[in-house]
Design an enzyme around this catalytic site. Sequence first.
Site: not given
Length: 213
Positions: A28, A104, A120, A163
């Site tokens: 991440w 995120w 998103d 993300c």
Amino acid sequence: MAKAYVVLSFHETLLHQSDVELLTGPHWLNDTIISFYFEYLEKVKFSDSNDILFVSPEVTQCIKMVSSEEIKIFLEPLNIETKKFVFFALNDNSSPDTAGGSHWSLLVYSKVENCFFHLDSSSGSNHNVAWDFASHLMTYLSRADLINFVDKECVQQSNGYDCGIHVICNTERLAEFARSHREINSCDMMMRINPSAKRKEILTIIQNLASSR
């Protein structure tokens, strides 16, 4: 000890080895990597685009936590009144004191379209975060009129850690579209994203910048 040393100092961002290593595997991305890439877009790739603004995750987090009257403290120094497109990397972290969070997403304010666009890569996960943040910003950006809010369709991530890469890819594509078309609503955001390739590209950019200093 090796993880503590500085790999690159780039304008306002200090990249340590531990930050850079997040790009090498299924990790991440933290605030620092996204801040670096936003600065790279601003200072290098879109240096000729005076009406596009990339707001760092740290500043975005601060704006989330302050009163409406205090938003100007963070945005006025960025000359936001002269910008037509403003990009925010949004995190679901609700703590005012710590970095982190688990997801995120991207919120873009288009002044020319009077609209917030939310992208998103884990659809719906950050909707409430984005809606609250946009509502908070609206009190500063618009003195009278309402600003529209659109959840813009985009490619979905295939795991629980990409993300941040999706935010970076979406930001870059939308900024390129905004620069050439002067709007973003009609930009097709369903084009394939290759997270592994983008991670390698960012690593190469960091290595090249570091070796040139």
